[in-house]
Design an enzyme around this catalytic site. Structure first.
Site, PDB file in Angstrom:
ATOM      1  N   LYS A 177      78.210  65.892   9.480  1.00  0.00           N
ATOM      2  CA  LYS A 177      78.177  66.569  10.788  1.00  0.00           C
ATOM      3  C   LYS A 177      76.729  66.922  11.136  1.00  0.00           C
ATOM      4  N   SER A 181      80.813  71.046  13.737  1.00  0.00           N
ATOM      5  CA  SER A 181      81.525  72.079  12.978  1.00  0.00           C
ATOM      6  C   SER A 181      80.581  73.225  12.685  1.00  0.00           C
ATOM      7  N   TYR A 207      94.829  65.680  15.063  1.00  0.00           N
ATOM      8  CA  TYR A 207      95.251  67.065  15.345  1.00  0.00           C
ATOM      9  C   TYR A 207      94.545  67.621  16.595  1.00  0.00           C
ATOM     10  N   ASN A 245      94.609  58.754   9.661  1.00  0.00           N
ATOM     11  CA  ASN A 245      95.064  60.110   9.322  1.00  0.00           C
ATOM     12  C   ASN A 245      95.961  60.668  10.432  1.00  0.00           C
ATOM     13  N   ASP A 255      82.931  78.342  -0.921  1.00  0.00           N
ATOM     14  CA  ASP A 255      83.408  79.256   0.137  1.00  0.00           C
ATOM     15  C   ASP A 255      82.382  80.350   0.413  1.00  0.00           C
ATOM     16  N   TYR A 290      80.884  65.977   3.578  1.00  0.00           N
ATOM     17  CA  TYR A 290      81.486  66.052   4.921  1.00  0.00           C
ATOM     18  C   TYR A 290      80.587  66.861   5.860  1.00  0.00           C
ATOM     19  N   ARG A 316      87.184  79.765  -4.514  1.00  0.00           N
ATOM     20  CA  ARG A 316      87.012  78.313  -4.346  1.00  0.00           C
ATOM     21  C   ARG A 316      85.520  78.017  -4.219  1.00  0.00           C
ATOM     22  N   PRO A 317      84.999  77.087  -5.050  1.00  0.00           N
ATOM     23  CA  PRO A 317      83.558  76.803  -4.976  1.00  0.00           C
ATOM     24  C   PRO A 317      83.146  76.399  -3.561  1.00  0.00           C
ATOM     25  N   ASN A 336      94.594  71.384   2.437  1.00  0.00           N
ATOM     26  CA  ASN A 336      93.397  72.045   1.908  1.00  0.00           C
ATOM     27  C   ASN A 336      93.160  73.371   2.608  1.00  0.00           C
ATOM     28  N   PHE A 345      86.142  62.376  18.425  1.00  0.00           N
ATOM     29  CA  PHE A 345      86.752  63.126  17.324  1.00  0.00           C
ATOM     30  C   PHE A 345      86.845  62.296  16.043  1.00  0.00           C
TER      31      PHE A 345
HETATM   32  P1  NAD Z   1      92.276  64.399  12.263  1.00  0.00           P
HETATM   33  O1  NAD Z   1      92.093  63.692  10.975  1.00  0.00           O
HETATM   34  O2  NAD Z   1      93.618  64.914  12.601  1.00  0.00           O
HETATM   35  O3  NAD Z   1      91.754  63.486  13.476  1.00  0.00           O
HETATM   36  C1  NAD Z   1      90.767  62.503  13.317  1.00  0.00           C
HETATM   37  C2  NAD Z   1      91.349  61.202  13.850  1.00  0.00           C
HETATM   38  O4  NAD Z   1      90.369  60.161  13.734  1.00  0.00           O
HETATM   39  C3  NAD Z   1      92.571  60.743  13.077  1.00  0.00           C
HETATM   40  O5  NAD Z   1      93.616  60.478  13.995  1.00  0.00           O
HETATM   41  C4  NAD Z   1      92.137  59.481  12.349  1.00  0.00           C
HETATM   42  O6  NAD Z   1      93.188  58.539  12.218  1.00  0.00           O
HETATM   43  C5  NAD Z   1      91.011  58.996  13.232  1.00  0.00           C
HETATM   44  N1  NAD Z   1      89.964  58.226  12.548  1.00  0.00           N
HETATM   45  C6  NAD Z   1      89.335  58.537  11.391  1.00  0.00           C
HETATM   46  N2  NAD Z   1      88.391  57.616  11.107  1.00  0.00           N
HETATM   47  C7  NAD Z   1      88.434  56.709  12.119  1.00  0.00           C
HETATM   48  C8  NAD Z   1      87.708  55.520  12.396  1.00  0.00           C
HETATM   49  N3  NAD Z   1      86.734  55.073  11.571  1.00  0.00           N
HETATM   50  N4  NAD Z   1      88.001  54.817  13.531  1.00  0.00           N
HETATM   51  C9  NAD Z   1      88.992  55.247  14.360  1.00  0.00           C
HETATM   52  N5  NAD Z   1      89.702  56.366  14.140  1.00  0.00           N
HETATM   53  C10 NAD Z   1      89.426  57.084  13.041  1.00  0.00           C
HETATM   54  O7  NAD Z   1      91.203  65.592  12.291  1.00  0.00           O
HETATM   55  P2  NAD Z   1      91.038  66.803  13.300  1.00  0.00           P
HETATM   56  O8  NAD Z   1      91.314  68.039  12.561  1.00  0.00           O
HETATM   57  O9  NAD Z   1      91.741  66.515  14.557  1.00  0.00           O
HETATM   58  O10 NAD Z   1      89.466  66.727  13.534  1.00  0.00           O
HETATM   59  C11 NAD Z   1      88.901  66.019  14.621  1.00  0.00           C
HETATM   60  C12 NAD Z   1      87.379  66.110  14.516  1.00  0.00           C
HETATM   61  O11 NAD Z   1      86.999  67.483  14.498  1.00  0.00           O
HETATM   62  C13 NAD Z   1      86.829  65.491  13.241  1.00  0.00           C
HETATM   63  O12 NAD Z   1      85.603  64.859  13.543  1.00  0.00           O
HETATM   64  C14 NAD Z   1      86.584  66.701  12.356  1.00  0.00           C
HETATM   65  O13 NAD Z   1      85.554  66.469  11.431  1.00  0.00           O
HETATM   66  C15 NAD Z   1      86.171  67.738  13.381  1.00  0.00           C
HETATM   67  N6  NAD Z   1      86.394  69.114  12.913  1.00  0.00           N
HETATM   68  C16 NAD Z   1      87.652  69.473  12.487  1.00  0.00           C
HETATM   69  C17 NAD Z   1      87.864  70.769  12.031  1.00  0.00           C
HETATM   70  C18 NAD Z   1      89.234  71.187  11.553  1.00  0.00           C
HETATM   71  O14 NAD Z   1      89.359  72.228  10.922  1.00  0.00           O
HETATM   72  N7  NAD Z   1      90.294  70.460  11.831  1.00  0.00           N
HETATM   73  C19 NAD Z   1      86.809  71.689  11.998  1.00  0.00           C
HETATM   74  C20 NAD Z   1      85.546  71.285  12.459  1.00  0.00           C
HETATM   75  C21 NAD Z   1      85.365  69.988  12.912  1.00  0.00           C
HETATM   76  C1  UD1 Z   2      87.035  74.673   5.440  1.00  0.00           C
HETATM   77  C2  UD1 Z   2      85.873  73.790   5.074  1.00  0.00           C
HETATM   78  C3  UD1 Z   2      84.929  73.619   6.253  1.00  0.00           C
HETATM   79  C4  UD1 Z   2      85.696  73.077   7.458  1.00  0.00           C
HETATM   80  C5  UD1 Z   2      86.851  74.040   7.759  1.00  0.00           C
HETATM   81  C6  UD1 Z   2      87.697  73.511   8.900  1.00  0.00           C
HETATM   82  C7  UD1 Z   2      85.570  74.208   2.662  1.00  0.00           C
HETATM   83  C8  UD1 Z   2      84.670  74.766   1.621  1.00  0.00           C
HETATM   84  N1  UD1 Z   2      85.174  74.365   3.922  1.00  0.00           N
HETATM   85  O1  UD1 Z   2      86.536  75.910   5.788  1.00  0.00           O
HETATM   86  O2  UD1 Z   2      83.895  72.714   5.933  1.00  0.00           O
HETATM   87  O3  UD1 Z   2      84.849  72.971   8.576  1.00  0.00           O
HETATM   88  O4  UD1 Z   2      87.688  74.153   6.604  1.00  0.00           O
HETATM   89  O5  UD1 Z   2      88.623  74.454   9.311  1.00  0.00           O
HETATM   90  O6  UD1 Z   2      86.597  73.628   2.372  1.00  0.00           O
HETATM   91  N2  UD1 Z   2      92.241  79.773   1.336  1.00  0.00           N
HETATM   92  C9  UD1 Z   2      93.063  80.313   0.367  1.00  0.00           C
HETATM   93  N3  UD1 Z   2      94.078  79.532  -0.115  1.00  0.00           N
HETATM   94  C10 UD1 Z   2      94.308  78.258   0.324  1.00  0.00           C
HETATM   95  C11 UD1 Z   2      93.453  77.720   1.329  1.00  0.00           C
HETATM   96  C12 UD1 Z   2      92.424  78.507   1.795  1.00  0.00           C
HETATM   97  O7  UD1 Z   2      92.883  81.450  -0.058  1.00  0.00           O
HETATM   98  O8  UD1 Z   2      95.232  77.595  -0.170  1.00  0.00           O
HETATM   99  C13 UD1 Z   2      91.157  80.628   1.871  1.00  0.00           C
HETATM  100  C14 UD1 Z   2      89.785  80.021   1.670  1.00  0.00           C
HETATM  101  O9  UD1 Z   2      89.252  80.418   0.438  1.00  0.00           O
HETATM  102  C15 UD1 Z   2      89.028  80.618   2.861  1.00  0.00           C
HETATM  103  C16 UD1 Z   2      90.091  80.788   3.953  1.00  0.00           C
HETATM  104  O10 UD1 Z   2      91.342  80.735   3.271  1.00  0.00           O
HETATM  105  O11 UD1 Z   2      88.559  81.875   2.501  1.00  0.00           O
HETATM  106  C17 UD1 Z   2      90.048  79.694   4.990  1.00  0.00           C
HETATM  107  O12 UD1 Z   2      90.065  78.459   4.310  1.00  0.00           O
HETATM  108  P1  UD1 Z   2      90.115  77.046   5.079  1.00  0.00           P
HETATM  109  O13 UD1 Z   2      91.263  77.043   6.005  1.00  0.00           O
HETATM  110  O14 UD1 Z   2      90.057  75.977   4.040  1.00  0.00           O
HETATM  111  O15 UD1 Z   2      88.796  77.053   5.970  1.00  0.00           O
HETATM  112  P2  UD1 Z   2      87.247  77.251   5.540  1.00  0.00           P
HETATM  113  O16 UD1 Z   2      87.110  77.590   4.123  1.00  0.00           O
HETATM  114  O17 UD1 Z   2      86.644  78.182   6.507  1.00  0.00           O
END
Ligand code: NAD
Ligand code: UD1
Length: 343
Positions: free
Chosen positions: A156, A127, A14, A38, A296, A152, A293-294, A201, A83
């Site tokens: 980080k 993160s 993503y 993924n 949060d 998770y 949600r636990p 999620n 990433f």
């Molecule tokens: P994503 O799952 O869409 O992207 C991660 C990519 O890494 C995927 O394409 C997956 O196929 C690949 N991958 C996973 N394990 C691998 C491995 N061992 N070797 C090679 N490729 C592998 O996730 P995203 O949302 O794009 O997140 C990217 C990064 O940002 C991640 O490290 C995630 O933890 C971090 N991050 C994401 C968020 C969020 O909300 N999306 C928030 C904070 C941090």
């Molecule tokens: C979650 C992760 C955090 C991660 C982040 C990435 C948890 C506890 N934390 O954070 O580690 O870095 O995503 O973006 O999962 N909500 C609802 N209904 C839903 C889904 C979410 O009410 O179906 C609420 C949640 O309670 C929260 C808010 O929406 O208050 C945002 O939720 P979410 O998008 O999951 O992000 P984070 O909780 O901030």
């Protein structure tokens, strides 16, 4: 402007795919390593459609150090954006060893191969979860590591420490650790976006699937928090702004290890986000209130000053833009990256 040859791990995912678009549009050359665990190769085709340049994709697990070594041997990389990793908070509680092993081993494998090939520049996806229960707003000098509620988040925190220790041992390394707040939205073309597997999620993809009729209603987790409307407050950031933050970090690397918050500094409640999504898209979002949600936290948002000063970067896009672009992606790709050419 110096154009670089960049390895992007997880570049089919993503945030990675949006960052690859911004890198190519800034003139950089990109190679992707992604095991597609993924994500889909279709995302890489779409990057080609948006930019006119399809990056090379090597599909293997980053923990395979010898294959990674071959990729480094046949390309002369200037920098890496890392990433790749597993990111589902709930799954990490059920499968902690998988998360510790994949996320940490992948990073160690990458650091080992980078050192062997004298690649010194790295931008890492961290993160805001590393701040755990620190007081808000989170700034880069806020305490980290206390009150992280899941494996998770621990990975980080641990990887950040590994990178700081590595940077201390070799003063020539240039590392930037980017602490994302809540990434949402999609590319305005509607061609790339978030494609969660199974039940989403996170809030925005769930809302988008309710809007498209794929899910019946949204459960809002808790309406009795000590916030103005009782629902949790987060700092949502458009994925295109986030992607541009990576380009800025890459172009402003300096010797040493630096941490940056990538967030807007503005908080938005769950109810506000749902209301904006409805009004911007014209789609009704049925919802009901459910238990908290636990794990949060009631409220968190960034202090984004450091990135503004050091990287000349700040968010530009609004919650309206985030909702509009999410909906464009969701409505034109209701099943995500499904290969329709076979049907
Ligand atoms: P994503 O799952 O869409 O992207 C991660 C990519 O890494 C995927 O394409 C997956 O196929 C690949 N991958 C996973 N394990 C691998 C491995 N061992 N070797 C090679 N490729 C592998 O996730 P995203 O949302 O794009 O997140 C990217 C990064 O940002 C991640 O490290 C995630 O933890 C971090 N991050 C994401 C968020 C969020 O909300 N999306 C928030 C904070 C941090
Ligand atoms: C979650 C992760 C955090 C991660 C982040 C990435 C948890 C506890 N934390 O954070 O580690 O870095 O995503 O973006 O999962 N909500 C609802 N209904 C839903 C889904 C979410 O009410 O179906 C609420 C949640 O309670 C929260 C808010 O929406 O208050 C945002 O939720 P979410 O998008 O999951 O992000 P984070 O909780 O901030």
């Amino acid at each position: 402007m110096i154009y670089m040859n960049i390895l992007v791990t997880g570049g089919a995912g993503y945030i990675g795919s949006h960052t690859v678009v911004e890198l190519i549009e800034s003139g950089h050359n990109v190679t992707i390593v992604d095991d597609l665990s993924n994500s889909s190769e279709i995302a890489v085709d779409r990057i080609g459609q948006i930019t006119g340049v399809k990056p090379s994709l090597f599909a293997f697990d980053l923990q395979d150090t010898s294959r990674l070594d071959e990729v480094f041997a046949s390309n002369s990389f200037d920098a890496v954006i890392h990433f790749a990793g597993l990111k589902a908070v709930g799954e990490s509680v059920v499968k902690p060893l998988l998360y510790y092993k994949t996320n940490i081993d992948s990073t160690l494998s990458l650091l080992e191969v980078m050192a062997k090939h004298n690649v010194r520049k790295l931008v890492f996806s961290s993160s805001a979860t590393v701040y755990g229960s620190a007081p808000i707003p989170y700034s880069e000098s806020s305490p980290i590591g206390q009150g992280i509620t899941n494996p998770y988040g621990q990975t980080k925190y641990m990887i950040e420490q590994i990178l700081r220790d590595t940077g201390t041992a070799d003063s020539q390394l240039e590392f930037s650790l980017l602490r994302y707040f809540n990434p949402v939205g999609a590319h305005p073309s509607g061609l790339i976006g978030e494609d969660p597997r199974g039940v989403p999620n996170n809030l925005m993809p769930f809302v988008a699937q309710v809007a498209s009729g794929k899910r019946k209603e949204l459960s809002i987790f808790g309406n009795d928090y000590n916030t103005p409307d009782g629902t949790c407050i987060r700092d949502y950031i458009h994925v295109v702004d986030l992607a541009k933050g990576h380009v800025a970090a890459l172009q402003n690397l300096n010797p040493g290890v630096n941490e940056y918050n990538l967030g807007s500094g503005r908080g938005t409640s769950v109810l506000e986000l749902v209301g904006t999504f409805s009004s911007v898209t014209g789609q009704e979002i049925p919802y009901s209130f459910a238990e908290r949600r636990p794990g949060d936290l009631p409220e968190f948002y960034a202090d984004p000053k450091k990135a503004k000063i050091d990287l000349s970067w700040k968010t530009e896009l609004s919650i309206d833009d985030m909702c509009r672009d999410t909906w464009r992606w969701q409505s034109s790709n209701p099943n995500g990256y499904v290969d329709n050419s076979m049907s």
